[in-house]
Design an enzyme around this catalytic site. Structure first.
Site, PDB file in Angstrom:
ATOM      1  N   CYS A  64       0.861  -1.183   0.000  1.00 56.36           N
ATOM      2  CA  CYS A  64       0.000   0.000   0.000  1.00 56.36           C
ATOM      3  C   CYS A  64       0.898   1.235   0.000  1.00 56.36           C
ATOM      4  CB  CYS A  64      -0.899  -0.030   1.234  1.00 56.36           C
ATOM      5  SG  CYS A  64      -2.212   1.174   1.232  1.00 56.36           S
ATOM      6  N   HIS A  65       0.616   2.180  -0.892  1.00 58.12           N
ATOM      7  CA  HIS A  65       1.429   3.393  -0.955  1.00 58.12           C
ATOM      8  C   HIS A  65       1.319   4.190   0.350  1.00 58.12           C
ATOM      9  CE1 HIS A  65       0.984   2.565  -5.282  1.00 58.12           C
ATOM     10  NE2 HIS A  65       2.143   3.196  -5.394  1.00 58.12           N
ATOM     11  N   MET A 100      -8.059   2.596   1.316  1.00 58.88           N
ATOM     12  CA  MET A 100      -7.470   1.762   2.371  1.00 58.88           C
ATOM     13  C   MET A 100      -7.323   2.543   3.667  1.00 58.88           C
ATOM     14  SD  MET A 100      -7.433  -1.153   1.110  1.00 58.88           S
ATOM     15  CE  MET A 100      -6.769  -1.885   2.593  1.00 58.88           C
ATOM     16  N   GLU A 101      -7.000   3.817   3.575  1.00 59.59           N
ATOM     17  CA  GLU A 101      -6.877   4.637   4.774  1.00 59.59           C
ATOM     18  C   GLU A 101      -8.228   4.761   5.486  1.00 59.59           C
ATOM     19  OE1 GLU A 101      -3.233   5.139   2.589  1.00 59.59           O
ATOM     20  OE2 GLU A 101      -5.318   5.093   1.947  1.00 59.59           O
ATOM     21  N   ASP A 115     -11.949  -3.087  22.468  1.00 58.98           N
ATOM     22  CA  ASP A 115     -10.938  -3.143  23.524  1.00 58.98           C
ATOM     23  C   ASP A 115     -11.377  -2.393  24.775  1.00 58.98           C
ATOM     24  OD1 ASP A 115      -8.216  -3.677  24.585  1.00 58.98           O
ATOM     25  OD2 ASP A 115      -8.060  -1.490  24.455  1.00 58.98           O
TER      26      ASP A 115
END
Length: 144
Positions: A64-65, A100-101, A115
């Protein structure tokens, strides 16, 4: 990596969404739009974690860039089913997309909710993460 040197620089945006189902014993702690756990403010922490993760996407996803985002915004709300809806919108002016980000930001925000609430219950389900929309590049996309 994909060679993007011949691509045009365009303004690109992407919005991704993660949905987290919390059990009633956790949802009952919701007050003024925020959940408090022993670790602190759940949604505020998830927003920070999601933005931090989106900034590190190039380090987390092979090939991924690495991108310097122009903006990243995370919104957290409840839907009609009392599920936590996390929307991450990222933008950049570049030769490659920012989906993707946005997906990593939404995913890590959802993991952070898990969590921070797991001490209250382990009956938490991260139901889905999906791309909602993207603009710029070869083609736009909008989930209907």
């Amino acid at each position: 990596m994909v060679d993007v040197s011949a691509k045009q620089v365009t303004h690109r945006t992407a919005t991704a969404q993660s949905i987290v189902a919390l059990p009633p014993e956790v949802l009952q702690l919701l007050a003024d739009g925020e959940l408090q756990s022993k670790k602190g403010a759940v949604f505020q922490t998830a927003i920070i974690a999601g933005i931090m993760a989106a900034k590190k996407t190039g380090d987390l996803i092979p090939l991924c860039h690495p991108l310097g985002m122009d903006n990243c915004m995370i919104n957290i709300s409840l839907n009609e089913e009392d599920e936590v809806v996390i929307n991450c919108t990222a933008s950049i002016t570049a030769k490659t997309g920012i989906e993707m980000e946005a997906l990593v930001g939404a995913s890590v925000a959802a993991l952070t909710v898990y969590d921070m609430c797991k001490a209250l219950s382990h009956d938490i389900v991260i139901k889905e993460t999906k791309l909602i929309s993207k603009t710029g590049g070869k083609r736009d996309f909008k989930r209907t």
